[in-house]
Design a protein around this motif. Structure first.
Motif, PDB file in Angstrom:
ATOM      1  N   UNK A 631       0.777  -1.119   0.025  1.00  0.00           N
ATOM      2  CA  UNK A 631      -0.140   0.018   0.040  1.00  0.00           C
ATOM      3  C   UNK A 631       0.871   1.317  -0.085  1.00  0.00           C
ATOM      4  N   UNK A 632       0.342   2.315  -0.791  1.00  0.00           N
ATOM      5  CA  UNK A 632       1.032   3.599  -0.616  1.00  0.00           C
ATOM      6  C   UNK A 632       0.400   4.487   0.333  1.00  0.00           C
ATOM      7  N   UNK A 633       0.927   5.316   1.043  1.00  0.00           N
ATOM      8  CA  UNK A 633       0.389   6.179   2.287  1.00  0.00           C
ATOM      9  C   UNK A 633       0.930   7.435   1.932  1.00  0.00           C
ATOM     10  N   UNK A 634       0.157   8.448   1.453  1.00  0.00           N
ATOM     11  CA  UNK A 634       0.606   9.732   1.218  1.00  0.00           C
ATOM     12  C   UNK A 634      -0.080  10.813   2.089  1.00  0.00           C
ATOM     13  N   UNK A 635       0.872  11.913   2.053  1.00  0.00           N
ATOM     14  CA  UNK A 635       0.188  13.133   2.795  1.00  0.00           C
ATOM     15  C   UNK A 635       0.874  14.200   1.833  1.00  0.00           C
ATOM     16  N   UNK A 636       0.436  15.416   2.234  1.00  0.00           N
ATOM     17  CA  UNK A 636       0.947  16.715   1.503  1.00  0.00           C
ATOM     18  C   UNK A 636       2.425  16.766   1.491  1.00  0.00           C
ATOM     19  N   UNK A 637       3.269  16.111   2.498  1.00  0.00           N
ATOM     20  CA  UNK A 637       4.703  16.070   2.732  1.00  0.00           C
ATOM     21  C   UNK A 637       5.449  15.039   2.304  1.00  0.00           C
ATOM     22  N   UNK A 638       4.711  13.855   2.143  1.00  0.00           N
ATOM     23  CA  UNK A 638       5.835  12.813   1.473  1.00  0.00           C
ATOM     24  C   UNK A 638       4.778  11.412   1.554  1.00  0.00           C
ATOM     25  N   UNK A 639       5.442  10.406   1.117  1.00  0.00           N
ATOM     26  CA  UNK A 639       4.893   9.191   1.204  1.00  0.00           C
ATOM     27  C   UNK A 639       5.717   8.029   1.561  1.00  0.00           C
ATOM     28  N   UNK A 640       4.978   6.633   1.592  1.00  0.00           N
ATOM     29  CA  UNK A 640       5.640   5.434   1.985  1.00  0.00           C
ATOM     30  C   UNK A 640       5.070   4.440   1.135  1.00  0.00           C
ATOM     31  N   UNK A 641       5.805   3.491   0.877  1.00  0.00           N
ATOM     32  CA  UNK A 641       5.229   2.142   0.451  1.00  0.00           C
ATOM     33  C   UNK A 641       5.593   0.980   1.603  1.00  0.00           C
ATOM     34  N   UNK A 642       4.386   0.347   2.088  1.00  0.00           N
ATOM     35  CA  UNK A 642       4.685  -0.563   3.004  1.00  0.00           C
ATOM     36  C   UNK A 642       3.777  -1.920   2.906  1.00  0.00           C
ATOM     37  N   UNK A 643       3.789  -2.918   3.536  1.00  0.00           N
ATOM     38  CA  UNK A 643       3.115  -3.990   3.384  1.00  0.00           C
ATOM     39  C   UNK A 643       1.831  -3.971   4.178  1.00  0.00           C
ATOM     40  N   UNK A 644       0.932  -4.561   3.454  1.00  0.00           N
ATOM     41  CA  UNK A 644      -0.517  -4.477   4.421  1.00  0.00           C
ATOM     42  C   UNK A 644      -0.619  -5.595   5.170  1.00  0.00           C
ATOM     43  N   UNK A 645      -1.019  -5.372   6.345  1.00  0.00           N
ATOM     44  CA  UNK A 645      -1.498  -6.069   7.487  1.00  0.00           C
ATOM     45  C   UNK A 645      -2.721  -6.111   7.895  1.00  0.00           C
ATOM     46  N   UNK A 646      -3.620  -6.747   7.563  1.00  0.00           N
ATOM     47  CA  UNK A 646      -5.013  -6.760   7.631  1.00  0.00           C
ATOM     48  C   UNK A 646      -5.432  -7.321   9.168  1.00  0.00           C
TER      49      UNK A 646
END
Length: 887
Positions: A631-646
């Protein structure tokens, strides 16, 4: 063999005693100190693995200037000259120190003295600003001083422990173990957990309030109203020892259970049940940590909690009081010496002219800072704007840990002089250093730390200084001398610094200030060497004893009365159409800060080997995200790509991402880059628990998993995350497009030349998109790679073990390609118990065999029988199995 050295753990603020014993083969034997009153011999998984983190392979061992090795004299002269010239040209406010709860009190003291008394500005702040600043501000507003009233024993003596904004089981594991043991002995004890997530701490909770982010202000405001309406207030305590109750009650009067439920995301019945339990229980401790502090309303939350304890007089007596648990081993020590930009040494106030005069006279300083300096977020913004032109960073990694971390990196890149003191050679912050100074690490440095219950303990050296590494205090003192202040910085050892620190705490005090360790102002070197842990205050002439504050008033405002602080909770939903999700950040069980220490341990990395985003399954389904996808998680400041843990432990509408991963360990895991630089107006602490983000599926065309004897080359991967493994590395990866030449890619990953003599075997299924490759140098596995269109279904534990195995037998090589052992060697599954390498499948098998308790599973598998940090997870697996069996 020599006796083990008594020292103190370098991780969280519990401050556990450690017995460290170097072995003839160069290894380190580590055990809990049974005589230390913080842990009585217990250690968590991180503390137990300290011996695995002591290698010198990644150490910074020599000073450097502009990337070239330099002598200490050249490096120190360069730093001193740079600071002198910057001050001469732009004034004292143009330089800054950014220090850390990882340094010792003696280091902190010299840094604070140099900046505030001799540079004459207050631009010294610490990464504790990200941790406990709101507690400091709340304490000072309520008590007139930064005083933690209680002791760890209070958690064991309470009849109700309210844990709010703290995953105690993972972040302060030994305190959690003490609490769990007390509850087991006395089942009538109640525990309430207030947290948006159902964390492992919920294992011992009688009630879990899955509160909305920042909803706890309304909850405790409503509790104050309930206390009043039900006659639980202590009118005698209020009248004798406090001011402002009626104003605080008026502010809280609007918060009926219905309104509290509305603003906290809870149901009315949950709210009323909590209120009734608190009101009916005399011996209550409220434990809080980052979930309270790391908020725009962090200070208000702290005062809302304290108000309830003041109103009932439940403070300073056994089993009663508000209890702030610190995140770092010496966050408290830094507060004691004025390591925060808005404080003076010895808990004195920078705004108080008489305090400034006292400190200046004691130091014989040419000047004294007369106003607060820049707090952490402001400090790096000032660097970006060119107002700070020289900065010295010690024992911390702000390019990863600060909010808006990409902006911090850009600021340092443009800064004319960046000095970094650290123990490792390669961090994301060191990449921007003009001068690198090699510091002493845990086991090499000598001094003191203070834990969350005001207990001062020794960290003792038991290893020689490697290379040219030197203590932080020595570096600071040498620069002070070179800046023209030789008489004030002529310290020869840590004991001399501690004596001066103790003497300042007692000067013109006579009980006027909370922090007083004057009993140690004449301590000799041998007494310092043998100093046993003690709690402050420890005034000259008094017997050593366990101390609590405020049971009979004695606050530190001018009239010696506490202040109720009216709180005005306001719903704070930071999300909107473009960023509709709430990000919460924090720690995992077995890792620490930015992995510079725990990242060296294969055992600790086995529990959580890559950054992840914890999502509720219903939210994931709405986003089209399946288990183990990216999953990609973004804000106006930056982003990360991390594994989804449901997991349904997560609150709907929220995502949790750990804080630990850096560019050294992941392609895009620096969650600090996503966090907004929004701070509490009183404390300056960033709001890292309530960040507006958007979430989307990362469309991977190909996933991969590799093990390798050497650190792999991941430049061609769009996503990667690597961790230490026994005898090598383990790496997860993903690609936005398929790989046309898997064999050539495999050789690049391993760094194999075309004429390399290794033997490679491979399996390719182009139709399914599966590729499996392994390379052997004789009987040794050099590396193995598995590629698939879906998240790779390979036994990670088995694959990692193959790096240490002998592969003379061709059948074993084909098992490497298959990615799983034979039927005679079951896959242990994801590691639960780091101490013994016990996986979830091992535990499930024990449960199927009839083990119905944590103790029974421990007897069958050893899981949970060493440090105990995994016991909550084991219980969760047992409980889940019972639910399945009942369906």
């Amino acid at each position: 063999m020599p006796e083990p050295v008594r020292t103190t753990c370098p991780y969280c603020g519990v401050g556990c005693g450690v017995l460290a014993k170097p072995q003839p083969d160069g290894s380190l034997e580590v055990a809990g100190d049974p005589e230390h009153p913080a842990n009585f011999g217990r250690l968590c998984s991180k503390g137990s693995a300290l011996g695995e983190t002591m290698s010198l392979d990644d150490r910074l061992l020599y000073p450097e200037i502009d990337g070239k090795r330099a002598s200490w004299d050249a490096a120190l002269d360069h730093v001193a000259r740079g600071f002198r010239e910057t001050i001469a040209a732009y004034g004292p406010g143009s330089v800054a120190f950014y220090v850390s709860g990882q340094i010792l009190t003696e280091d902190y003291y010299v840094a604070n003295k140099l900046m505030k008394g001799f540079v004459g500005a207050a631009n010294i702040d610490t990464n504790s600003r990200l941790c406990m600043a709101s507690s400091v501000a709340g304490h000072r507003r309520a008590f007139g001083s930064d005083t933690v009233p209680g002791t760890y024993e209070d958690l064991e003596q309470a009849d109700l422990v309210v844990i709010t904004g703290s995953n105690l089981a993972w972040c302060h594991p030994v305190l959690y173990q003490r609490l769990a043991a007390a509850k087991e002995k006395r089942p009538s004890m109640k525990v309430v957990l207030i947290d948006p997530r159902r964390t492992m701490t919920a294992d011992i909770a009688d009630q879990h309030l899955a509160i909305a982010p920042d909803g706890d202000t309304a909850l405790f405001a409503g509790l104050l109203r309930h206390i009043w309406e039900n006659g639980i207030v202590s009118k005698t305590y209020i009248e004798k020892y406090t001011q402002g109750f009626n104003t605080a009650l008026e502010a809280a009067s609007e918060f009926s259970p219905d309104r509290v439920a509305s603003e906290s995301g809870l149901v009315v019945g949950e709210v009323e049940a909590f209120f009734q339990l608190f009101a009916a229980t005399e011996r209550v401790v409220t434990v809080y940590s980052q979930g309270v502090n790391q908020a725009v309303s962090g200070t208000v939350k702290v005062n809302a909690i304290i108000n309830c304890h003041l109103a009932t007089g439940r403070i300073g007596r056994p089993g009663m009081g508000p209890f702030s648990v610190t995140g770092q081993p010496n966050a408290m020590g830094g507060r004691e010496v004025g390591g925060l930009a808005n404080m003076l040494a010895a808990h004195m106030d920078i705004e108080n002219a008489s305090h400034r005069d006292l400190v200046q006279r004691f130091w014989n300083a040419p000047r004294i800072a007369d106003k607060p300096g820049l707090k952490a977020v402001e400090m790096f913004q000032a660097v970006a704007e060119g107002r700070i032109r020289a900065i010295w960073i010690m024992a911390t990694n702000p390019v990863d840990s600060m909010p808006d971390a990409d902006a911090v990196a850009a600021a340092l890149k443009a800064c004319p002089l960046v000095v970094v003191s650290d123990v490792v050679a390669d961090t994301d912050t060191l990449a921007h250093a003009h001068v690198k100074l090699p510091s002493a690490a845990w086991g090499e440095k000598d001094g003191t730390v203070t834990n969350s219950e005001r207990r001062i303990s020794r960290q003792r050296a038991f290893l020689p200084l490697p290379g040219e590494a030197r203590p932080d205090w020595w570096q600071l003192a040498e620069v002070g001398k070179r800046m023209g202040f030789a008489r004030a910085f002529g310290f020869r050892n840590a004991a001399e610094i501690f004596r001066e620190h103790a003497a300042l705490s007692a000067l013109e005090n006579a009980g006027a200030r909370d922090f007083d360790i004057g009993a140690y102002s004449g301590i000799s070197q041998s007494e310092y060497d043998g100093m046993a842990p003690f709690q402050w205050p420890q005034r000259a002439g008094e017997d050593r004893r366990r101390t609590r504050f405020f049971s009979e008033g004695g606050f530190f405002h001018a009239d010696r009365k506490a202040r109720f602080v009216p709180v005005h909770p306001q719903p704070r939903d930071v999300t909107g159409k473009d960023y509709p999700w709430t990000l919460n950040t924090g720690r995992v069980r077995d890792h620490w800060h930015t992995l510079t220490r725990t990242g060296k341990s294969a055992r600790l990395s086995a529990h959580m080997a890559e950054p992840y985003g914890e999502l509720h399954p219903a939210d994931a389904a709405r986003l089209g995200i399946a288990e183990a996808e990216l999953v990609r998680i973004e804000s106006p400041h930056g982003s990360v790509v991390v594994r989804a843990l449901l997991t349904d432990r997560q609150r709907r509408g929220s995502v949790f991402v750990p804080m630990h991963w850096t560019d050294r360990y992941a392609a895009s895991g620096r969650i600090g880059a996503v966090a907004a630089p929004v701070t509490d107006p009183f404390s300056g602490q960033p709001a890292l628990k309530n960040v507006a983000v958007r979430i989307s599926r990362f469309a991977a065309a190909l996933y991969g998993f590799a093990v390798s004897a050497r650190r792999p080359d991941m430049r061609d991967a769009d996503y990667w995350a690597m961790a230490r493994a026994k005898e090598g590395w383990r790496t997860e990866m993903a690609f936005a497009a398929k790989i046309e030449a898997p064999d050539a890619f495999f050789r690049r990953v391993l760094g194999l030349s075309e004429d390399s003599a290794v033997e490679t075997i491979a399996y390719h299924d182009a139709r399914r998109g599966d590729h499996r490759l392994a390379a052997f140098d004789g009987a040794r596995l050099v590396g193995a790679l598995h590629l698939s269109r879906e998240p790779v279904a390979v036994s990670r534990g088995f694959a990692v073990e193959q790096l240490a195995a002998c592969h003379d037998d061709p059948r074993s090589r084909f098992r490497v390609i298959a990615g799983r052992a034979g039927a005679d060697r079951p896959d242990p599954g994801a590691i639960v118990c780091s101490c013994f390498g016990v996986g979830v499948n091992d535990i499930a098998a024990a449960i199927r065999a009839g083990c119905g308790s944590v103790e029974a599973v421990g007897k069958a598998t050893s899981a949970g029988t060493n440090c105990g940090s995994c016991r909550a997870e084991i219980k969760g697996i047992i409980d889940a199995a019972r639910i399945i069996a009942a369906e």
